[in-house]
Design an enzyme around this catalytic site. Sequence first.
Site, PDB file in Angstrom:
ATOM      1  N   SER A  64       0.767  -1.296  -0.027  1.00  0.00           N
ATOM      2  CA  SER A  64      -0.076  -0.014   0.079  1.00  0.00           C
ATOM      3  C   SER A  64       0.825   1.081  -0.024  1.00  0.00           C
ATOM      4  O   SER A  64       0.357   2.354  -0.212  1.00  0.00           O
ATOM      5  CB  SER A  64      -0.772  -0.031   1.239  1.00  0.00           C
ATOM      6  OG  SER A  64      -0.172   0.128   2.287  1.00  0.00           O
ATOM      7  N   TYR A  96      -4.214   1.156   3.523  1.00  0.00           N
ATOM      8  CA  TYR A  96      -5.154   0.152   3.388  1.00  0.00           C
ATOM      9  C   TYR A  96      -5.837  -0.575   4.523  1.00  0.00           C
ATOM     10  O   TYR A  96      -6.892  -0.797   4.613  1.00  0.00           O
ATOM     11  CB  TYR A  96      -4.603  -1.172   2.771  1.00  0.00           C
ATOM     12  CG  TYR A  96      -4.258  -0.902   1.256  1.00  0.00           C
ATOM     13  CD1 TYR A  96      -4.258   0.260   0.546  1.00  0.00           C
ATOM     14  CD2 TYR A  96      -4.227  -2.186   0.395  1.00  0.00           C
ATOM     15  CE1 TYR A  96      -4.157   0.393  -0.860  1.00  0.00           C
ATOM     16  CE2 TYR A  96      -3.771  -1.974  -0.867  1.00  0.00           C
ATOM     17  CZ  TYR A  96      -3.909  -0.770  -1.544  1.00  0.00           C
ATOM     18  OH  TYR A  96      -3.746  -0.544  -2.986  1.00  0.00           O
ATOM     19  N   GLY A  97      -5.078  -0.464   5.618  1.00  0.00           N
ATOM     20  CA  GLY A  97      -5.663  -1.127   6.953  1.00  0.00           C
ATOM     21  C   GLY A  97      -6.747  -0.888   7.489  1.00  0.00           C
ATOM     22  O   GLY A  97      -7.399  -1.369   8.304  1.00  0.00           O
ATOM     23  N   CYS A 112       2.376  -6.864   1.716  1.00  0.00           N
ATOM     24  CA  CYS A 112       1.488  -5.913   2.575  1.00  0.00           C
ATOM     25  C   CYS A 112       0.457  -7.077   3.212  1.00  0.00           C
ATOM     26  O   CYS A 112       0.139  -7.981   2.806  1.00  0.00           O
ATOM     27  CB  CYS A 112       0.456  -5.261   1.491  1.00  0.00           C
ATOM     28  SG  CYS A 112      -0.730  -4.268   2.540  1.00  0.00           S
ATOM     29  N   ASN A 113       0.602  -7.197   4.692  1.00  0.00           N
ATOM     30  CA  ASN A 113       0.045  -7.884   5.396  1.00  0.00           C
ATOM     31  C   ASN A 113      -1.559  -7.843   5.229  1.00  0.00           C
ATOM     32  O   ASN A 113      -2.207  -8.892   5.016  1.00  0.00           O
ATOM     33  CB  ASN A 113       0.260  -7.889   6.924  1.00  0.00           C
ATOM     34  CG  ASN A 113       1.718  -8.163   7.405  1.00  0.00           C
ATOM     35  OD1 ASN A 113       2.013  -9.267   7.621  1.00  0.00           O
ATOM     36  ND2 ASN A 113       2.660  -7.134   7.209  1.00  0.00           N
ATOM     37  N   THR A 114      -1.916  -6.583   5.043  1.00  0.00           N
ATOM     38  CA  THR A 114      -3.245  -6.510   4.906  1.00  0.00           C
ATOM     39  C   THR A 114      -3.875  -6.896   3.750  1.00  0.00           C
ATOM     40  O   THR A 114      -4.842  -7.656   3.749  1.00  0.00           O
ATOM     41  CB  THR A 114      -3.614  -5.056   5.096  1.00  0.00           C
ATOM     42  OG1 THR A 114      -3.016  -4.447   6.156  1.00  0.00           O
ATOM     43  CG2 THR A 114      -4.971  -4.476   5.129  1.00  0.00           C
ATOM     44  N   GLU A 158       4.427   6.533   6.678  1.00  0.00           N
ATOM     45  CA  GLU A 158       4.362   7.311   5.535  1.00  0.00           C
ATOM     46  C   GLU A 158       4.915   8.808   5.474  1.00  0.00           C
ATOM     47  O   GLU A 158       5.451   9.080   4.339  1.00  0.00           O
ATOM     48  CB  GLU A 158       2.944   7.199   5.147  1.00  0.00           C
ATOM     49  CG  GLU A 158       2.583   5.554   4.573  1.00  0.00           C
ATOM     50  CD  GLU A 158       3.113   5.508   3.342  1.00  0.00           C
ATOM     51  OE1 GLU A 158       2.901   6.124   2.190  1.00  0.00           O
ATOM     52  OE2 GLU A 158       3.474   4.155   3.032  1.00  0.00           O
ATOM     53  N   CYS A 177       2.838  -5.693   9.877  1.00  0.00           N
ATOM     54  CA  CYS A 177       2.766  -4.860   9.041  1.00  0.00           C
ATOM     55  C   CYS A 177       4.013  -4.377   8.348  1.00  0.00           C
ATOM     56  O   CYS A 177       5.033  -4.088   9.286  1.00  0.00           O
ATOM     57  CB  CYS A 177       2.001  -3.562   9.546  1.00  0.00           C
ATOM     58  SG  CYS A 177       1.691  -2.314   8.535  1.00  0.00           S
ATOM     59  N   THR A 178       4.285  -4.559   7.071  1.00  0.00           N
ATOM     60  CA  THR A 178       5.430  -4.298   6.499  1.00  0.00           C
ATOM     61  C   THR A 178       6.001  -2.803   6.780  1.00  0.00           C
ATOM     62  O   THR A 178       7.151  -2.638   6.480  1.00  0.00           O
ATOM     63  CB  THR A 178       5.624  -4.647   5.027  1.00  0.00           C
ATOM     64  OG1 THR A 178       4.440  -4.030   4.736  1.00  0.00           O
ATOM     65  CG2 THR A 178       5.522  -6.118   4.903  1.00  0.00           C
ATOM     66  N   HIS A 179       5.151  -1.917   7.167  1.00  0.00           N
ATOM     67  CA  HIS A 179       5.572  -0.641   7.599  1.00  0.00           C
ATOM     68  C   HIS A 179       6.285  -0.434   8.927  1.00  0.00           C
ATOM     69  O   HIS A 179       7.302   0.284   9.149  1.00  0.00           O
ATOM     70  CB  HIS A 179       4.576   0.403   7.674  1.00  0.00           C
ATOM     71  CG  HIS A 179       3.852   0.747   6.351  1.00  0.00           C
ATOM     72  ND1 HIS A 179       3.300   0.106   5.491  1.00  0.00           N
ATOM     73  CD2 HIS A 179       4.028   2.195   6.037  1.00  0.00           C
ATOM     74  CE1 HIS A 179       2.817   1.017   4.434  1.00  0.00           C
ATOM     75  NE2 HIS A 179       3.456   1.847   4.665  1.00  0.00           N
TER      76      HIS A 179
HETATM   77  N1  DGL Z   1       2.187  -2.349   5.032  1.00  0.00           N
HETATM   78  C1  DGL Z   1       0.975  -2.530   5.272  1.00  0.00           C
HETATM   79  C2  DGL Z   1       0.709  -3.938   5.818  1.00  0.00           C
HETATM   80  O1  DGL Z   1       1.751  -4.634   5.856  1.00  0.00           O
HETATM   81  C3  DGL Z   1      -0.203  -1.912   5.240  1.00  0.00           C
HETATM   82  C4  DGL Z   1      -0.319  -0.673   5.678  1.00  0.00           C
HETATM   83  C5  DGL Z   1      -1.675   0.013   5.512  1.00  0.00           C
HETATM   84  O2  DGL Z   1      -1.788   0.315   4.229  1.00  0.00           O
HETATM   85  O3  DGL Z   1      -2.576   0.275   6.333  1.00  0.00           O
HETATM   86  O4  DGL Z   1      -0.215  -4.298   6.542  1.00  0.00           O
END
Ligand code: DGL
Length: 273
Positions: free
Chosen positions: A12, A43-44, A74-76, A153, A185-187
């Site tokens: 995302s 996206y979450g 992206c986990n979501t 972000e 979450c990859t962030h």
């Molecule tokens: N980096 C994403 C994840 O791993 C999503 C972050 C987001 O867009 O909310 O879930």
Amino acid sequence: MSEQQAIAIIDSGVGGLTVAREVMRQLPNERILYFGDNARCPYGSKTPEEIRAYSFQMIDYVLQFPLKALVIACNTATAVVLGEARRRLHLPVIGVIEPGARAAVMASKTGRIGVIGTETTIRTRAYEHALLRLHPDLYVVGLACPAFVPLVERGMQRTDEARETVTKTLGQLRHEELDTLILGCTHYPLLAPVIQEVLGEDIRLISSAEETARELSSLLCSGQTEFPPALLHSPDHLFMTSGDQEKFREIAEEWLGRNLTVKRQVLEKSFQS
Ligand code: DGL
């Protein structure tokens, strides 16, 4: 533009860069094609229908390039579309949840594992299911941390604001006696130093990036699928964002430690595609 088949990595926003860095380290000759949907991040907090539509818009876009594999970094998006993407696409598709769960089970000594992620990832209980499939006796606790992605972000991960937000959000995990925490979450790996400082050195932080790259690497080397070999010269990576190109480049160059060319690519606006 190079015709070398690439590994597409989608997220995302900038979070998937944590996976891209690990893929570059483990598979230095492979070409990466990265797409971050920064314009519609996060996206979450979106509905599964929106997440599904946005994820497939990204997937359809990257499928125009010659690819050898797709990583949903992206986990979501993994929680919502991995199964469907695997059924629909004629190429190997890897998500980040199973690799993250595997790494956590290998790391935990007490079997008390925490998972932090977006609201959707936690609501789907995708990690809990993956963990319990690996080991039914684990104690698993999940916590949604919706304030973390906007910090990353904005490139604010080393600020006092980040420390205060992390301290306030993770406070309730302190009494859970966890020995392992999945950064689901990859962030979040970009916030790892602050998270570690807040929770203390005794807790092991797990990022699925390393294990995901390992899975990709064993897939490409397994011989089960015929992939054209990676070229033995510096690959011509391509980074794309649907959002602010300069902001993306700044964060990506710092995280990947190299100069990058970033292209802006707008995707369809509607989610009823
Ligand atoms: N980096 C994403 C994840 O791993 C999503 C972050 C987001 O867009 O909310 O879930």
